[in-house]
Design a protein around this motif. Sequence first.
Motif, PDB file in Angstrom:
ATOM      1  N   GLY A 135       9.308  -2.771 -40.444  1.00 57.74           N
ATOM      2  CA  GLY A 135       8.434  -1.733 -40.948  1.00 57.74           C
ATOM      3  C   GLY A 135       8.463  -1.690 -42.442  1.00 57.74           C
ATOM      4  O   GLY A 135       8.749  -2.644 -43.144  1.00 57.74           O
ATOM      5  N   ALA A 136       8.185  -0.467 -42.951  1.00 58.62           N
ATOM      6  CA  ALA A 136       8.153  -0.293 -44.385  1.00 58.62           C
ATOM      7  C   ALA A 136       9.502  -0.588 -44.956  1.00 58.62           C
ATOM      8  O   ALA A 136      10.502  -0.026 -44.620  1.00 58.62           O
ATOM      9  CB  ALA A 136       7.717   1.136 -44.728  1.00 58.62           C
ATOM     10  N   LEU A 159      -0.537  -3.740 -45.845  1.00 51.71           N
ATOM     11  CA  LEU A 159      -0.881  -3.009 -44.626  1.00 51.71           C
ATOM     12  C   LEU A 159       0.351  -2.695 -43.798  1.00 51.71           C
ATOM     13  O   LEU A 159       0.443  -1.629 -43.177  1.00 51.71           O
ATOM     14  CB  LEU A 159      -1.883  -3.819 -43.788  1.00 51.71           C
ATOM     15  N   PHE A 160       1.320  -3.617 -43.778  1.00 48.88           N
ATOM     16  CA  PHE A 160       2.413  -3.516 -42.825  1.00 48.88           C
ATOM     17  C   PHE A 160       3.764  -3.193 -43.476  1.00 48.88           C
ATOM     18  O   PHE A 160       4.661  -2.706 -42.803  1.00 48.88           O
ATOM     19  CB  PHE A 160       2.534  -4.835 -42.050  1.00 48.88           C
ATOM     20  N   LYS A 172       0.879   6.189 -39.948  1.00 50.79           N
ATOM     21  CA  LYS A 172       0.671   5.998 -38.503  1.00 50.79           C
ATOM     22  C   LYS A 172       0.082   7.242 -37.844  1.00 50.79           C
ATOM     23  O   LYS A 172      -0.912   7.173 -37.102  1.00 50.79           O
ATOM     24  CB  LYS A 172       2.002   5.625 -37.844  1.00 50.79           C
ATOM     25  N   ASP A 173       0.686   8.402 -38.078  1.00 52.63           N
ATOM     26  CA  ASP A 173       0.212   9.631 -37.441  1.00 52.63           C
ATOM     27  C   ASP A 173      -1.191   9.983 -37.903  1.00 52.63           C
ATOM     28  O   ASP A 173      -2.026  10.434 -37.102  1.00 52.63           O
ATOM     29  CB  ASP A 173       1.171  10.781 -37.742  1.00 52.63           C
ATOM     30  N   GLN A 174      -1.459   9.784 -39.191  1.00 52.01           N
ATOM     31  CA  GLN A 174      -2.801  10.069 -39.694  1.00 52.01           C
ATOM     32  C   GLN A 174      -3.828   9.129 -39.074  1.00 52.01           C
ATOM     33  O   GLN A 174      -4.940   9.540 -38.735  1.00 52.01           O
ATOM     34  CB  GLN A 174      -2.818   9.937 -41.217  1.00 52.01           C
ATOM     35  N   ALA A 209       7.497   3.861 -35.932  1.00 54.36           N
ATOM     36  CA  ALA A 209       6.636   3.366 -37.005  1.00 54.36           C
ATOM     37  C   ALA A 209       6.817   1.868 -37.230  1.00 54.36           C
ATOM     38  O   ALA A 209       5.840   1.116 -37.347  1.00 54.36           O
ATOM     39  CB  ALA A 209       6.921   4.142 -38.293  1.00 54.36           C
ATOM     40  N   ALA A 210       8.071   1.411 -37.288  1.00 52.27           N
ATOM     41  CA  ALA A 210       8.315  -0.006 -37.548  1.00 52.27           C
ATOM     42  C   ALA A 210       7.822  -0.862 -36.384  1.00 52.27           C
ATOM     43  O   ALA A 210       7.198  -1.910 -36.587  1.00 52.27           O
ATOM     44  CB  ALA A 210       9.804  -0.237 -37.779  1.00 52.27           C
TER      45      ALA A 210
END
Length: 472
Positions: free
Chosen positions: A37-38, A124-125, A143-145, A430-431
């Motif tokens: 992830g981030a 993006l990722f 992600k949630d948005q 998220a990841a």
Amino acid sequence: MQQSDAEGRQRMERQQPEALPGDSGRRPSGPGGGSGGAGAHDGTPGEPGPPGGGLFTEADAEKQRGLRRMKTVATGLLVFVGVVYALATWAEHRGAGAWAGYVAAAAEAGMVGALADWFAVTALFRHPLGLPIPHTAIIPTKKDQLGRSLGDFVGENFLSEEVVRRKLGSVRPGSRIGTWLAQPQNADRVTSELATAVRGGLRVLRDADVQAVVGEAVIRQVAGQEISPGLGRLLERTVADGGHHRTVDLVCARAHDWLVRHRESVMDAVVGGAPGWTPRFVDRKVGDRVYRELLRFVTEMRDVPDHPARAALDRFLDDFAQQLQHDPDTRARVERLKTDLLNRPELQDLIATAWANLRAMIITAAEDERSALRLRARAALLSLGARLATDARLQDKLDRWTADAVIHVVSGYRGEITSLITDTVASWDAAHTSRKIELHIGRDLQFIRLNGTIIGALAGLVIHTVTQLLSG
């Protein structure tokens, strides 16, 4: 045990992603470790990163191999134009000619385009090179948005009343259902499914629960209404139509047969009720006379339709019907009798017996393909299908009903439907989500890097050419 541990390690090693050349011994940096992830790794061009938490399937592994190949191609092209730029620049400084400048300009612009598109795709990722640059790692951080936006998009463009009506209007469900049901094999299928559903539903229901519900409904319905006027009206109509005559005939016939078989019982009853001072033979004479008169009376009532006793019985029943409807005392007595009957446990036993018999009958009929119930259901479905297939008015009515029902559901539960999307996306890691999305679209995104390199090189070549022409 050691052998099992070794086999488990081998399986885990087989599931690990293949490393690119130059990746060996390098661990991803930043928070999240190997989550992908981030900040999961440094985002070096061509580095896929390890898969995120969660289960990755064989299909995901295949996508990962394809993504890694495309990253290798895109990164290889970047390295290639870098080498070309270095060689062309060296050649230009060595006096190779004007062509070297053109090649160097094209290669330089190709590198710029490749790096810019690598940055855009990587952002993006994850954070490129692990640096927390603003507006990067978009999917993990937003992600949630994104889930809410996707839910709003579905709600506005797929669940609006106009879209639903237009879609159902083009589908014409009435005609399609009719044509489908009119085919015998489809009617057999629907009948079988309905029978299965009925059997399953009846077997799930507990007898005690059904008995309690039915008993409560019956008691509440009967107790809440006065039955005496209704009984009076029913009796009045029955007497007026002569519907009670067969009952009277049956009672007279059974009374005659009983008297014939039980002469001694009648004699004993008369003798037993006589005074003690009367002689025995007198009592027997009186008993015999009473028996013969009673037998004659019953026989005449049985054989003579216009017997005066029948007319008297008609008047009695008619008067009783009027009392049931209009006499307060009679109505109160009937209500008390009704209450006593409702409170008796035998009523619950009767309901339980009736339900058990009804359920057994329905289950047996549903299991038998040749039962009257299933045959009638099949015939009804075929008839309905034939009508729907040919009757335009019925088709339009069913289309309107279907559209109204769907719109009612969509309008009333649109929030719940779209929340399924938003809540599901919000529950994802998220990841892991970022990694899964990258596996599905990352391979195609690598073509952006390829195109950026090629288009950048062409643009650089054109700009250099125009510059040379204008300067000359």
